[in-house]
Design a protein around this motif. Structure first.
Motif, PDB file in Angstrom:
ATOM      1  N   ASP A  71      36.241  47.770  41.099  1.00 46.69           N
ATOM      2  CA  ASP A  71      35.826  48.539  39.914  1.00 46.69           C
ATOM      3  C   ASP A  71      34.317  48.653  39.785  1.00 46.69           C
ATOM      4  O   ASP A  71      33.775  48.661  38.682  1.00 46.69           O
ATOM      5  N   ILE A  72      33.632  48.743  40.914  1.00 49.13           N
ATOM      6  CA  ILE A  72      32.195  49.009  40.925  1.00 49.13           C
ATOM      7  C   ILE A  72      32.037  50.505  41.174  1.00 49.13           C
ATOM      8  O   ILE A  72      32.392  50.989  42.252  1.00 49.13           O
ATOM      9  N   PRO A  73      31.528  51.247  40.190  1.00 53.02           N
ATOM     10  CA  PRO A  73      31.387  52.694  40.393  1.00 53.02           C
ATOM     11  C   PRO A  73      30.423  53.005  41.544  1.00 53.02           C
ATOM     12  O   PRO A  73      29.345  52.416  41.624  1.00 53.02           O
ATOM     13  N   ILE A  94      33.359  42.616  36.610  1.00 52.78           N
ATOM     14  CA  ILE A  94      33.567  43.120  37.970  1.00 52.78           C
ATOM     15  C   ILE A  94      34.728  42.318  38.538  1.00 52.78           C
ATOM     16  O   ILE A  94      34.745  41.086  38.435  1.00 52.78           O
ATOM     17  N   ALA A  95      35.697  43.014  39.098  1.00 54.49           N
ATOM     18  CA  ALA A  95      36.894  42.374  39.666  1.00 54.49           C
ATOM     19  C   ALA A  95      37.592  41.490  38.631  1.00 54.49           C
ATOM     20  O   ALA A  95      38.141  40.440  38.961  1.00 54.49           O
ATOM     21  N   SER A 100      28.739  36.609  34.200  1.00 51.72           N
ATOM     22  CA  SER A 100      28.087  35.340  34.553  1.00 51.72           C
ATOM     23  C   SER A 100      28.612  34.780  35.872  1.00 51.72           C
ATOM     24  O   SER A 100      27.972  33.915  36.478  1.00 51.72           O
ATOM     25  N   THR A 101      29.744  35.268  36.334  1.00 53.02           N
ATOM     26  CA  THR A 101      30.253  34.879  37.652  1.00 53.02           C
ATOM     27  C   THR A 101      29.336  35.433  38.739  1.00 53.02           C
ATOM     28  O   THR A 101      29.116  34.786  39.758  1.00 53.02           O
ATOM     29  N   TRP A 102      28.796  36.613  38.515  1.00 55.18           N
ATOM     30  CA  TRP A 102      28.061  37.352  39.538  1.00 55.18           C
ATOM     31  C   TRP A 102      26.545  37.251  39.425  1.00 55.18           C
ATOM     32  O   TRP A 102      25.854  37.294  40.436  1.00 55.18           O
ATOM     33  N   VAL A 103      26.037  37.149  38.175  1.00 49.33           N
ATOM     34  CA  VAL A 103      24.580  37.105  37.983  1.00 49.33           C
ATOM     35  C   VAL A 103      24.198  36.041  36.955  1.00 49.33           C
ATOM     36  O   VAL A 103      24.986  35.704  36.069  1.00 49.33           O
ATOM     37  N   ARG A 170      31.964  40.951  51.315  1.00 49.85           N
ATOM     38  CA  ARG A 170      32.146  40.654  52.753  1.00 49.85           C
ATOM     39  C   ARG A 170      33.591  40.285  53.064  1.00 49.85           C
ATOM     40  O   ARG A 170      34.177  40.769  54.031  1.00 49.85           O
ATOM     41  N   THR A 171      34.173  39.405  52.233  1.00 46.54           N
ATOM     42  CA  THR A 171      35.542  38.952  52.453  1.00 46.54           C
ATOM     43  C   THR A 171      36.525  40.107  52.356  1.00 46.54           C
ATOM     44  O   THR A 171      37.389  40.282  53.230  1.00 46.54           O
ATOM     45  N   ARG A 172      36.402  40.895  51.308  1.00 47.31           N
ATOM     46  CA  ARG A 172      37.325  42.025  51.126  1.00 47.31           C
ATOM     47  C   ARG A 172      37.158  43.062  52.230  1.00 47.31           C
ATOM     48  O   ARG A 172      38.144  43.638  52.692  1.00 47.31           O
TER      49      ARG A 172
END
Length: 186
Positions: A71-73, A94-95, A100-103, A170-172
């Protein structure tokens, strides 16, 4: 051949070579706008390059699907230069996970600013051919946060990546390429 013609020819070759080097540098630089600030970033200075055993265009297409699945445009894409991503969009999740998980944008009494302020994030990737059948991908994550309760005219707080979004991409991407290879799809 005259000296004048030789000098002109040499000058023309230097001009072409210099122009090509300049073009290559321009293709790596992005103008992004996390939280209203203009930043220029070069993707060859961010993230660790990740190699994939698939044709560069296949990697590019798969990466575009990974962005969509998270869901990242995707607000820009250029398959010729191998660039795609988002130049700056306000996001809450995101996802399915909080920002706060990402930044990291700092913390206050009520918790991480990334979860309570408006975060504008820019996620950009560059797919570069290593060989005809392999590619290297670099991804940069940049963000800024604004406390809208204090007004939108304030300077955004700069955020830093946790590295988890780059890892997830990377994983996806690896999973999607492996599934396509197993299915015999290109």
């Amino acid at each position: 051949m005259s000296l004048r013609a030789t000098t002109f020819g040499s000058s023309l070759l230097l001009l072409i070579a210099g122009g090509t080097a300049g073009l290559a540098a321009q293709q790596r630089v992005f103008e992004i706008r996390p939280a209203g600030r203009v930043m220029y970033v070069s993707l060859d200075t961010v993230d660790t390059p990740s190699g994939y055993q698939a044709a560069p265009l296949t990697v590019y297409r798969a990466l575009r699907e990974v962005y969509r699945s998270l869901d990242i445009p995707v607000t820009f894409q250029d398959s010729v230069t191998g660039r795609l991503g988002n130049l700056g969009t306000p996001m809450r999740k995101i996802a399915g996970k909080r920002m706060s998980t990402w930044v990291r944008c700092g913390e206050g009494m009520t918790g991480p600013y990334a979860d309570i302020h408006r975060v504008t994030i820019s996620v950009i990737s560059w797919v570069r051919a290593a060989t005809l059948d392999s590619a290297v991908v670099r991804t940069g994550v940049f963000a800024g946060a604004v406390d809208v309760a204090e007004g939108t005219g304030q300077m955004p707080r700069q955020c830093t990546t946790t590295g988890l979004l780059e890892d997830l991409l990377r994983t996806r991407l690896q999973q999607l390429l492996a599934a396509a290879e197993k299915a015999g799809v290109d």
